[in-house]
Design a protein around this motif. Structure first.
Motif, short mmCIF file in Angstrom:
data_model
loop_
_atom_site.label_atom_id
_atom_site.label_comp_id
_atom_site.label_asym_id
_atom_site.label_seq_id
_atom_site.Cartn_x
_atom_site.Cartn_y
_atom_site.Cartn_z
N ILE A 191 -19.52 -14.22 -106.35
CA ILE A 191 -20.53 -13.52 -106.98
C ILE A 191 -19.81 -13.36 -108.48
CG2 ILE A 191 -21.70 -11.21 -107.35
CD1 ILE A 191 -22.69 -13.21 -105.38
N GLU A 192 -18.53 -12.90 -108.54
CA GLU A 192 -18.02 -12.71 -109.74
C GLU A 192 -17.83 -13.97 -110.64
OE1 GLU A 192 -14.56 -10.89 -108.39
OE2 GLU A 192 -15.64 -8.88 -107.69
N GLN A 193 -17.59 -15.07 -110.01
CA GLN A 193 -17.56 -16.44 -110.81
C GLN A 193 -18.82 -16.60 -111.65
OE1 GLN A 193 -16.17 -19.14 -107.81
NE2 GLN A 193 -13.92 -18.61 -108.08
N ARG A 194 -19.88 -16.20 -110.89
CA ARG A 194 -21.21 -16.35 -111.68
C ARG A 194 -21.09 -15.81 -112.87
NH1 ARG A 194 -25.25 -15.16 -106.38
NH2 ARG A 194 -24.49 -17.21 -105.33
N GLY A 195 -20.42 -14.82 -113.33
CA GLY A 195 -20.46 -13.98 -114.29
C GLY A 195 -19.24 -14.11 -115.57
N GLN A 196 -18.43 -15.16 -114.82
CA GLN A 196 -17.37 -15.30 -115.82
C GLN A 196 -17.52 -16.17 -116.81
OE1 GLN A 196 -14.31 -17.67 -113.45
NE2 GLN A 196 -13.78 -15.65 -112.56
N GLN A 197 -18.71 -16.77 -117.06
CA GLN A 197 -19.22 -17.55 -118.25
C GLN A 197 -19.54 -16.22 -119.32
OE1 GLN A 197 -22.50 -20.27 -117.94
NE2 GLN A 197 -21.90 -20.03 -115.68
N THR A 198 -19.63 -15.18 -119.01
CA THR A 198 -20.08 -14.00 -119.83
C THR A 198 -18.75 -13.23 -120.28
OG1 THR A 198 -21.39 -12.14 -120.39
CG2 THR A 198 -20.87 -12.59 -117.87
N VAL A 199 -18.86 -12.69 -121.66
CA VAL A 199 -17.85 -11.86 -122.10
C VAL A 199 -18.39 -10.49 -121.91
CG1 VAL A 199 -16.87 -13.46 -123.84
CG2 VAL A 199 -18.71 -11.91 -124.66
N LEU A 200 -19.52 -10.08 -121.51
CA LEU A 200 -20.12 -8.96 -121.49
C LEU A 200 -20.70 -8.75 -119.83
CD1 LEU A 200 -22.17 -8.60 -124.61
CD2 LEU A 200 -20.09 -7.43 -123.96
N PRO A 201 -19.92 -8.50 -118.72
CA PRO A 201 -20.27 -8.62 -117.41
C PRO A 201 -21.09 -7.61 -117.13
CG PRO A 201 -17.97 -8.39 -117.48
CD PRO A 201 -18.52 -8.82 -118.85
#
Length: 323
Positions: A191-201
């Protein structure tokens, strides 16, 4: 106030109210008598237009109604996330949102995400009962929900406490209760890897308290499209266009937000998306060429939408307190 027919089963799931899953609550919504406020533990809460409620209950009473599992899931997910109850209309019943999970794989992914967001991130275990909780996964019944749970467990993405029961004690030969369900370390990483592209999780995790179910669906669609693995520039542009379409009807109301800079920022962003080749493909527009450029636009639009609905929620609370 008109008389409300209450069927013997849930019109969305066709679960019986006598099955031990809690009582149902049905009444006119105090703030809008043309909406029925319907609460039942398996689906959470729904606000259903009066004509739609009549159609649903007539179908149940005459034995020709069908369950609406996708919309039951939509309501349950809103309850899990602490969102406003979705408003269900006849149009929505005829054509549910296309961005809900309809395949087994999509339902498994959404179930893991919801369990993570609704307590798994903070390591808060929960008990699940397959006959009561299948709307949590948008599943068309308890049998598929059980298979979804077993799939996530076998993939090492979920864990649960196994009691000292035996397969021959299970109803219909399948486990019915899962105690202490939690995402595993592997599940959390997925789940967290899906948001690693963002600098604003944190901004991405926020769900704006929209009062329109279709707005919530569009925002979720934009997030899924933008953060999918190996998203193309065209997919990122499409996600930005979706957010633009959400923000567009709010431009006039944005001027009422008690923060003058907010409406200025809204207009500034529409100037930006019109200047570049995001919404309109004209000769004078400029083309975005890098993912970072789309990230700037996407996060800006998402922040404006989140902020607008938070101000709206504050205004509603203030009005309710004054009444």
């Amino acid at each position: 106030m008109s008389f409300i027919t209450i069927p013997r089963i849930c019109p969305l799931t066709h679960l019986s109210y006598n099955a031990g899953y809690g009582d149902c609550f049905v009444d006119h919504l105090p703030s809008n008598p043309l909406l029925i406020q319907y609460r039942f533990a398996p689906i959470g809460e729904a606000h259903i237009s009066l004509p739609t409620w009549v159609g649903l209950t007539d179908g149940v009473l005459h034995g020709n109604g069908k369950p609406h599992f996708a919309l039951a899931g939509l309501c349950r997910e809103a309850a899990e996330r602490g969102q406003a109850a979705p408003t269900l209309t006849a149009d929505l019943l005829r054509q549910p949102p296309t961005d809900l999970p309809y395949t087994f794989e999509e339902r498994a992914d959404r179930l893991l995400q919801v369990l993570y967001d609704a307590g798994g991130r903070e390591h808060k275990p929960r008990d699940l009962e397959i006959h009561r909780d299948f709307p949590l996964a948008y599943a068309p019944g308890h049998a598929e929900f059980q298979r979804l749970l077993e799939r996530l467990v076998s993939d090492g993405l979920l864990t649960f406490d196994k009691p000292d029961d035996q397969p021959n004690e299970w109803i219909d030969g399948i486990r019915t209760r899962y105690f202490g369900v939690l995402p595993t370390a592997l599940g959390r990483r997925r789940i967290e890897q899906r948001g690693q592209q963002t600098v604003l999780p944190e901004l991405v995790r926020q769900v704006p308290p929209s009062f329109d179910v279709q707005v919530s669906v569009k925002i979720q669609h934009a997030k899924v499209l933008f953060f999918k693995e190996n998203a193309t520039l065209e997919e990122m542009r499409s996600a930005c266009v979706t957010l633009c379409n959400v923000l567009e009807p709010l431009r006039t109301d944005a001027k009422q937000v008690p923060f003058p800079q907010f409406s200025k920022d809204v207009e500034a962003f529409f100037g930006l998306v019109n200047q570049f080749e995001i919404r309109h493909n004209k000769e004078q527009t400029k083309r975005l060429e890098f993912p970072e450029q789309f990230e700037y636009v996407f996060y800006g639009l998402l922040n404006l939408i989140n902020t607008y609905y938070k101000f709206q929620q504050r205004a509603r609370k203030n009005t309710a307190q004054q009444e």
